[in-house]
Write an enzyme that holds these catalytic residues in place. Structure first.
Site, PDB file in Angstrom:
ATOM      1  N   HIS A  68       0.805  -1.213   0.000  1.00 41.91           N
ATOM      2  CA  HIS A  68       0.000   0.000   0.000  1.00 41.91           C
ATOM      3  C   HIS A  68       0.843   1.270   0.000  1.00 41.91           C
ATOM      4  CE1 HIS A  68      -3.808  -2.033   0.315  1.00 41.91           C
ATOM      5  NE2 HIS A  68      -3.446  -2.681   1.411  1.00 41.91           N
ATOM      6  N   ARG A 128       7.076  -6.229   3.068  1.00 49.11           N
ATOM      7  CA  ARG A 128       5.790  -6.746   2.623  1.00 49.11           C
ATOM      8  C   ARG A 128       5.693  -6.638   1.104  1.00 49.11           C
ATOM      9  NH1 ARG A 128      -0.312  -5.179   4.622  1.00 49.11           N
ATOM     10  NH2 ARG A 128       0.227  -3.078   3.930  1.00 49.11           N
ATOM     11  N   ASP A 150      16.533 -11.601  -3.246  1.00 47.80           N
ATOM     12  CA  ASP A 150      17.818 -11.311  -3.876  1.00 47.80           C
ATOM     13  C   ASP A 150      18.350  -9.931  -3.489  1.00 47.80           C
ATOM     14  OD1 ASP A 150      17.908 -13.764  -5.097  1.00 47.80           O
ATOM     15  OD2 ASP A 150      17.406 -13.049  -7.111  1.00 47.80           O
ATOM     16  N   GLU A 194      -6.566 -12.340   6.676  1.00 47.46           N
ATOM     17  CA  GLU A 194      -7.357 -11.113   6.771  1.00 47.46           C
ATOM     18  C   GLU A 194      -8.700 -11.236   6.059  1.00 47.46           C
ATOM     19  OE1 GLU A 194      -4.841  -8.004   5.253  1.00 47.46           O
ATOM     20  OE2 GLU A 194      -3.809  -9.367   3.895  1.00 47.46           O
ATOM     21  N   ASP A 203      -8.655  -5.336   6.873  1.00 44.54           N
ATOM     22  CA  ASP A 203      -9.308  -6.154   5.857  1.00 44.54           C
ATOM     23  C   ASP A 203     -10.199  -7.222   6.487  1.00 44.54           C
ATOM     24  OD1 ASP A 203      -8.476  -5.288   3.114  1.00 44.54           O
ATOM     25  OD2 ASP A 203      -6.495  -5.545   3.972  1.00 44.54           O
TER      26      ASP A 203
END
Length: 271
Positions: free
Chosen positions: A48, A74, A88, A155, A181
Protein backbone atom coordinates in the site's frame (compact mmCIF):
# COMPACT_ATOMS: atom_id res chain seq x y z
CA UNK A 1 32.33 -13.71 5.60
CA UNK A 2 29.48 -15.80 6.93
CA UNK A 3 25.74 -15.37 6.44
CA UNK A 4 24.35 -13.56 9.52
CA UNK A 5 21.80 -15.31 11.68
CA UNK A 6 18.25 -14.00 11.49
CA UNK A 7 17.74 -12.69 15.02
CA UNK A 8 14.16 -11.57 14.30
CA UNK A 9 13.21 -15.10 13.23
CA UNK A 10 14.81 -16.48 16.39
CA UNK A 11 12.88 -14.00 18.53
CA UNK A 12 9.62 -15.18 16.97
CA UNK A 13 10.56 -18.79 17.57
CA UNK A 14 11.34 -17.98 21.21
CA UNK A 15 8.05 -16.05 21.51
CA UNK A 16 9.88 -12.90 22.64
CA UNK A 17 7.62 -9.87 22.02
CA UNK A 18 8.77 -7.67 19.16
CA UNK A 19 7.42 -4.12 18.89
CA UNK A 20 7.32 -2.71 15.39
CA UNK A 21 6.36 0.22 13.17
CA UNK A 22 4.83 0.34 9.69
CA UNK A 23 6.78 2.38 7.15
CA UNK A 24 4.87 3.71 4.15
CA UNK A 25 6.82 6.86 3.30
CA UNK A 26 9.00 4.90 0.86
CA UNK A 27 12.13 6.81 1.92
CA UNK A 28 15.49 5.67 3.23
CA UNK A 29 15.76 9.11 4.85
CA UNK A 30 12.70 8.59 7.06
CA UNK A 31 13.58 4.90 7.53
CA UNK A 32 16.73 5.97 9.38
CA UNK A 33 14.68 8.15 11.73
CA UNK A 34 12.39 5.19 12.44
CA UNK A 35 15.35 2.88 13.03
CA UNK A 36 16.86 5.32 15.52
CA UNK A 37 13.60 5.30 17.49
CA UNK A 38 14.41 1.81 18.78
CA UNK A 39 11.70 -0.43 17.32
CA UNK A 40 12.46 -4.16 17.08
CA UNK A 41 11.11 -4.46 13.55
CA UNK A 42 10.16 -2.10 10.74
CA UNK A 43 7.89 -2.93 7.83
CA UNK A 44 8.96 -1.73 4.39
CA UNK A 45 5.53 -1.78 2.78
CA UNK A 46 5.35 -2.78 -0.87
CA UNK A 47 1.58 -3.33 -0.91
CA UNK A 48 0.00 0.00 0.00
CA UNK A 49 2.99 2.32 -0.47
CA UNK A 50 4.78 3.69 -3.56
CA UNK A 51 7.81 1.46 -3.06
CA UNK A 52 9.69 -0.23 -5.89
CA UNK A 53 12.69 -2.56 -5.86
CA UNK A 54 15.16 0.33 -5.85
CA UNK A 55 13.54 2.15 -2.93
CA UNK A 56 13.23 -1.11 -0.99
CA UNK A 57 16.93 -1.83 -1.51
CA UNK A 58 17.83 1.69 -0.34
CA UNK A 59 15.83 1.20 2.87
CA UNK A 60 17.35 -2.24 3.46
CA UNK A 61 20.82 -0.68 3.20
CA UNK A 62 19.86 2.04 5.66
CA UNK A 63 18.36 -0.35 8.22
CA UNK A 64 21.42 -2.61 7.99
CA UNK A 65 23.32 0.07 9.92
CA UNK A 66 20.90 -0.40 12.84
CA UNK A 67 20.88 -4.16 13.53
CA UNK A 68 18.48 -3.79 16.45
CA UNK A 69 15.67 -2.80 14.07
CA UNK A 70 14.92 -5.71 11.75
CA UNK A 71 13.50 -5.08 8.30
CA UNK A 72 10.32 -6.90 7.31
CA UNK A 73 9.42 -6.45 3.65
CA UNK A 74 5.79 -6.75 2.62
CA UNK A 75 5.32 -7.80 -0.99
CA UNK A 76 2.22 -6.52 -2.83
CA UNK A 77 1.17 -10.07 -3.73
CA UNK A 78 2.44 -13.59 -3.10
CA UNK A 79 4.07 -13.98 -6.50
CA UNK A 80 7.01 -16.40 -6.70
CA UNK A 81 9.06 -14.24 -9.06
CA UNK A 82 8.51 -11.09 -6.99
CA UNK A 83 9.44 -12.85 -3.75
CA UNK A 84 12.66 -14.01 -5.44
CA UNK A 85 13.51 -10.41 -6.30
CA UNK A 86 12.90 -9.21 -2.73
CA UNK A 87 15.07 -12.02 -1.35
CA UNK A 88 17.82 -11.31 -3.88
CA UNK A 89 17.88 -7.70 -2.64
CA UNK A 90 18.82 -9.06 0.78
CA UNK A 91 15.44 -9.15 2.52
CA UNK A 92 15.34 -11.98 5.06
CA UNK A 93 11.84 -11.42 6.44
CA UNK A 94 8.95 -11.47 3.97
CA UNK A 95 5.35 -10.58 4.80
CA UNK A 96 2.72 -11.73 2.30
CA UNK A 97 -0.83 -10.29 2.28
CA UNK A 98 -4.12 -12.07 1.60
CA UNK A 99 -3.20 -15.70 2.29
CA UNK A 100 -6.48 -17.59 2.45
CA UNK A 101 -5.55 -21.27 2.10
CA UNK A 102 -2.87 -23.73 3.22
CA UNK A 103 -2.13 -24.35 -0.45
CA UNK A 104 -1.19 -20.69 -0.86
CA UNK A 105 0.98 -20.89 2.26
CA UNK A 106 2.78 -23.98 0.96
CA UNK A 107 3.44 -22.26 -2.38
CA UNK A 108 4.95 -19.30 -0.54
CA UNK A 109 7.23 -21.61 1.46
CA UNK A 110 8.48 -23.04 -1.83
CA UNK A 111 9.04 -19.55 -3.24
CA UNK A 112 11.19 -18.62 -0.23
CA UNK A 113 13.58 -21.57 -0.46
CA UNK A 114 16.33 -22.93 -2.66
CA UNK A 115 15.80 -26.51 -3.94
CA UNK A 116 17.93 -28.25 -1.32
CA UNK A 117 17.57 -31.77 0.01
CA UNK A 118 16.60 -30.60 3.50
CA UNK A 119 12.93 -31.51 3.56
CA UNK A 120 11.96 -27.91 2.80
CA UNK A 121 13.51 -27.46 -0.62
CA UNK A 122 11.81 -24.96 -2.87
CA UNK A 123 11.86 -23.26 -6.24
CA UNK A 124 13.85 -20.09 -5.54
CA UNK A 125 16.17 -19.39 -8.45
CA UNK A 126 19.91 -19.33 -7.87
CA UNK A 127 21.76 -16.04 -8.32
CA UNK A 128 24.87 -14.42 -6.88
CA UNK A 129 22.92 -11.30 -5.95
CA UNK A 130 23.07 -8.81 -3.10
CA UNK A 131 21.58 -11.34 -0.64
CA UNK A 132 24.91 -13.19 -0.64
CA UNK A 133 26.77 -9.87 -0.79
CA UNK A 134 27.84 -10.86 -4.28
CA UNK A 135 29.41 -14.08 -3.02
CA UNK A 136 31.17 -12.66 0.05
CA UNK A 137 28.79 -14.72 2.23
CA UNK A 138 30.45 -17.94 1.17
CA UNK A 139 27.89 -20.15 2.93
CA UNK A 140 24.81 -18.26 1.77
CA UNK A 141 23.31 -20.89 -0.51
CA UNK A 142 23.69 -23.51 2.21
CA UNK A 143 22.30 -21.29 5.00
CA UNK A 144 19.64 -19.21 3.26
CA UNK A 145 16.76 -21.64 3.73
CA UNK A 146 17.13 -21.68 7.50
CA UNK A 147 17.61 -17.92 7.81
CA UNK A 148 14.68 -16.62 5.74
CA UNK A 149 11.47 -15.88 7.64
CA UNK A 150 8.00 -16.17 6.12
CA UNK A 151 5.09 -14.27 7.63
CA UNK A 152 1.65 -14.76 6.10
CA UNK A 153 -1.34 -12.46 6.54
CA UNK A 154 -4.79 -13.83 7.37
CA UNK A 155 -7.36 -11.11 6.77
CA UNK A 156 -10.60 -12.66 5.54
CA UNK A 157 -13.31 -15.03 6.70
CA UNK A 158 -11.91 -17.69 4.36
CA UNK A 159 -8.49 -17.29 5.97
CA UNK A 160 -9.98 -17.66 9.45
CA UNK A 161 -11.78 -20.81 8.33
CA UNK A 162 -8.45 -22.24 7.13
CA UNK A 163 -6.31 -20.72 9.87
CA UNK A 164 -5.34 -23.95 11.64
CA UNK A 165 -4.06 -25.49 8.41
CA UNK A 166 -2.30 -22.28 7.33
CA UNK A 167 -0.53 -21.95 10.68
CA UNK A 168 0.44 -25.63 10.64
CA UNK A 169 2.19 -25.30 7.27
CA UNK A 170 5.90 -26.19 7.68
CA UNK A 171 8.03 -23.19 6.78
CA UNK A 172 5.52 -20.58 7.91
CA UNK A 173 7.19 -18.75 10.80
CA UNK A 174 4.47 -16.31 11.78
CA UNK A 175 0.86 -15.46 11.00
CA UNK A 176 -0.11 -11.81 10.87
CA UNK A 177 -3.76 -10.88 11.46
CA UNK A 178 -4.85 -7.98 9.22
CA UNK A 179 -7.52 -6.19 11.29
CA UNK A 180 -8.63 -3.67 8.65
CA UNK A 181 -9.31 -6.15 5.86
CA UNK A 182 -10.64 -8.72 8.32
CA UNK A 183 -13.19 -6.25 9.66
CA UNK A 184 -14.26 -5.46 6.08
CA UNK A 185 -14.60 -9.17 5.29
CA UNK A 186 -16.79 -9.55 8.37
CA UNK A 187 -19.10 -6.71 7.28
CA UNK A 188 -17.67 -4.04 9.58
CA UNK A 189 -15.77 -1.82 7.15
CA UNK A 190 -13.53 0.64 8.98
CA UNK A 191 -14.54 -0.73 12.37
CA UNK A 192 -11.86 -3.12 13.55
CA UNK A 193 -12.95 -2.35 17.11
CA UNK A 194 -16.30 -4.09 16.59
CA UNK A 195 -16.78 -6.78 19.29
CA UNK A 196 -17.18 -9.54 16.67
CA UNK A 197 -13.91 -8.55 15.00
CA UNK A 198 -12.07 -8.36 18.32
CA UNK A 199 -13.42 -11.78 19.33
CA UNK A 200 -12.21 -13.22 16.02
CA UNK A 201 -8.77 -11.68 16.55
CA UNK A 202 -8.47 -13.09 20.08
CA UNK A 203 -9.50 -16.52 18.82
CA UNK A 204 -7.01 -16.32 15.94
CA UNK A 205 -4.14 -15.41 18.27
CA UNK A 206 -4.93 -18.44 20.43
CA UNK A 207 -5.10 -20.77 17.41
CA UNK A 208 -1.82 -19.51 15.97
CA UNK A 209 -0.11 -20.06 19.32
CA UNK A 210 -1.65 -23.52 19.53
CA UNK A 211 0.01 -24.33 16.21
CA UNK A 212 3.35 -23.29 17.66
CA UNK A 213 3.71 -20.22 15.46
CA UNK A 214 4.10 -16.51 16.26
CA UNK A 215 0.99 -14.32 15.96
CA UNK A 216 1.33 -10.75 14.75
CA UNK A 217 -0.93 -7.73 14.31
CA UNK A 218 -0.99 -3.97 13.70
CA UNK A 219 -2.79 -1.35 15.79
CA UNK A 220 -1.88 2.24 16.71
CA UNK A 221 -4.30 1.96 19.65
CA UNK A 222 -1.94 1.58 22.61
CA UNK A 223 -4.54 -0.04 24.84
CA UNK A 224 -5.39 -2.62 22.16
CA UNK A 225 -1.71 -3.27 21.47
CA UNK A 226 -1.16 -4.05 25.15
CA UNK A 227 -4.21 -6.30 25.09
CA UNK A 228 -2.92 -8.23 22.06
CA UNK A 229 0.47 -8.68 23.73
CA UNK A 230 -1.26 -9.98 26.82
CA UNK A 231 -3.19 -12.46 24.67
CA UNK A 232 0.11 -13.76 23.32
CA UNK A 233 0.74 -11.79 20.14
CA UNK A 234 4.49 -11.86 19.51
CA UNK A 235 5.17 -9.29 16.80
CA UNK A 236 2.99 -6.21 17.17
CA UNK A 237 3.25 -3.06 15.06
CA UNK A 238 2.09 -0.11 17.16
CA UNK A 239 2.01 2.69 14.60
CA UNK A 240 2.44 3.86 11.02
CA UNK A 241 4.92 6.53 9.93
CA UNK A 242 2.42 8.11 7.53
CA UNK A 243 -0.25 8.31 10.21
CA UNK A 244 2.12 9.76 12.79
CA UNK A 245 3.22 12.45 10.34
CA UNK A 246 -0.37 13.26 9.32
CA UNK A 247 -1.71 13.51 12.86
CA UNK A 248 1.19 15.40 14.37
CA UNK A 249 1.44 17.96 11.57
CA UNK A 250 -2.33 18.52 11.61
CA UNK A 251 -2.32 18.85 15.39
CA UNK A 252 0.47 21.40 15.24
CA UNK A 253 -1.30 23.44 12.58
CA UNK A 254 -4.58 23.25 14.54
CA UNK A 255 -2.83 24.67 17.60
CA UNK A 256 -2.14 27.91 15.72
CA UNK A 257 -4.94 28.02 13.13
CA UNK A 258 -8.60 27.99 14.18
CA UNK A 259 -9.76 26.80 10.76
CA UNK A 260 -7.70 23.57 11.06
CA UNK A 261 -9.19 20.67 12.99
CA UNK A 262 -6.95 18.13 14.65
CA UNK A 263 -7.72 14.52 13.77
CA UNK A 264 -8.23 12.35 16.81
CA UNK A 265 -7.63 8.64 16.31
CA UNK A 266 -10.77 6.50 16.41
CA UNK A 267 -10.59 3.86 19.11
CA UNK A 268 -9.51 0.54 17.68
CA UNK A 269 -9.02 1.91 14.16
CA UNK A 270 -6.08 0.61 12.13
CA UNK A 271 -5.66 3.60 9.83
Amino acid sequence: MQTPSNLFKQALKDKRPQIGLWMGLASDYSAEICALAGFDWLVIDGEHSPNNLSSIMAQLKTLAAYPGSHAVCRVPVGDTALIKQYLDLGAQNILVPMVDTPEQAAQLVQAMRYPQDDGQGGVRGMAGARASRWGHYTDYFQRANEEVCLLVQVESLDALKNLDAIAATPGVDGVFIGPADLSASMGHVGNAAHPDVQAAIADAIARILQAGKAPGILTPDRQLAAQYLQLGAVFVAVGLDTQILMRQTTDLAAHFKAEVTAIAPAKGATY
